[in-house]
Scaffold this active site. Sequence first.
Site, PDB file in Angstrom:
ATOM      1  CE1 TYR A  99      -3.424  13.990   3.255  1.00  0.00           C
ATOM      2  CE2 TYR A  99      -3.473  14.866   1.044  1.00  0.00           C
ATOM      3  CZ  TYR A  99      -3.736  13.845   1.927  1.00  0.00           C
ATOM      4  OH  TYR A  99      -4.295  12.679   1.472  1.00  0.00           O
ATOM      5  CG  LEU A 124       3.841   5.669  -7.647  1.00  0.00           C
ATOM      6  CD1 LEU A 124       4.570   7.016  -7.776  1.00  0.00           C
ATOM      7  CD2 LEU A 124       4.336   4.708  -8.724  1.00  0.00           C
ATOM      8  N   GLY A 174       6.617   4.995  -3.023  1.00  0.00           N
ATOM      9  CA  GLY A 174       7.863   5.040  -3.802  1.00  0.00           C
ATOM     10  C   GLY A 174       8.428   3.658  -4.105  1.00  0.00           C
ATOM     11  CG  LEU A 232       4.733  -0.523  -6.375  1.00  0.00           C
ATOM     12  CD1 LEU A 232       3.208  -0.478  -6.444  1.00  0.00           C
ATOM     13  CD2 LEU A 232       5.237  -1.905  -6.810  1.00  0.00           C
ATOM     14  CB  THR A 233       9.775   4.557  -8.206  1.00  0.00           C
ATOM     15  OG1 THR A 233      10.644   4.389  -7.074  1.00  0.00           O
ATOM     16  CG2 THR A 233       8.617   5.455  -7.828  1.00  0.00           C
ATOM     17  N   GLY A 234      10.785   1.305  -8.037  1.00  0.00           N
ATOM     18  CA  GLY A 234      11.965   0.439  -8.163  1.00  0.00           C
ATOM     19  C   GLY A 234      13.202   0.996  -7.479  1.00  0.00           C
ATOM     20  CE  LYS A 235      11.981   6.740  -3.995  1.00  0.00           C
ATOM     21  NZ  LYS A 235      11.964   8.197  -4.017  1.00  0.00           N
TER      22      LYS A 235
END
Length: 314
Positions: A51, A209, A212, A214-217
């Site tokens: 990373y 997630l 991202g 599964l944050t609903g964004k």
Amino acid sequence: MAKLGRTDIEIYPLVLGTNTFGWNTEEAEAHAVLDAFTAAGGNLIDTADVYSAWAPGNVGGESETVIGTWLAKHRDTQAMVATKVSQHPEFKGLTAANIRAAAEASLKRLGTEVIDLYYAHFDDEETPLEETVGAFNDLANEGTIRHIGISNYSPERVREWLDITERHGYARPVALQPKYSLVSRSTFEPGLRDLAVAEDLSALPYHALASGFLTGKYRTEADLKQSIRGDSAARHLNPSGLAIIEKLDQIAQARGVAIASVALAWTRTRPGIAAPIAGARTADQLGPLLASAELELTRDEADELTALSDVIGA
Ligand SMILES: NC(=O)c1ccc[n+]([C@@H]2O[C@H](COP(=O)([O-])OP(=O)(O)OC[C@H]3O[C@@H](n4cnc5c(N)ncnc54)[C@H](OP(=O)(O)O)[C@@H]3O)[C@@H](O)[C@H]2O)c1
């Protein structure tokens, strides 16, 4: 709190992912994320030597370096660091010599004398597994690493790893790091899950997630343009994925929490899962992730989510 393998170490119900550090999270913001995570009681930080080599101008090791500068200011921290070997451009694969050299390079960047949890990041089928497992055992015996983890291996190869440790009396792995979330279950279930449960291996899954999603964004094609990670989330933008978001939203509203908190709490209702890993690009994003640690879903809530997830068969 779940135990780490057969150790007495208790893991906070959220592991902090740090693959944005040194990429699209600058050092000061990364330190703010680490401050907030540890202030809440978080005690396991997940990184890897590679990373974030994929970012323009990077060479790998940037995330460890940023964690190292934070550790230098927090020598008394209780937080443990997990890192991984096999993918760094200069330290590819899992030969014994490479594992040793990569571990030394990671320790230098982290500025520590021991790696708390050291993972084989991806299987290296060109190196005999006996050699790899022996090398991890040597590092554990010498005190260079405290505990061993396995990421992205098939159930058959994890079984082989365990058989080698039993045959030689080597240090056992304590953790698995598979990909796993409401929209991606087939890597872990059923094979790795059954091994995790039978062998007391703590599964600490990434992708919890779904980059991202599964944050609903991301609910429309246009939403995907919000972030560089939109492209990775795009594959979940379909009727089954959106049905999961709708159910998460219902539960989140009833509980007064964010969608991301519910998605992460669901993972802990699943057999074999000790705690999900999730990444926050900013300190602001971390709040809902930390809130998941306090959220226990009811059996009905968890079952409804699992049933929708079963439809994806993901
Ligand atoms: N073992 C492996 O092979 C492996 C592979 C991948 C990852 N990992 C580990 O797992 C960690 C997590 O990585 P992941 O790829 O699985 O990502 P993830 O945790 O599924 O998603 C993280 C992303 O979700 C978005 N997000 C988080 N909180 C949010 C909030 N409150 N509101 C809106 N958006 C939010 C952010 O995206 P934006 O940046 O778009 O805002 C963040 O970068 C990594 O850091 C790494 O430690 C391990």
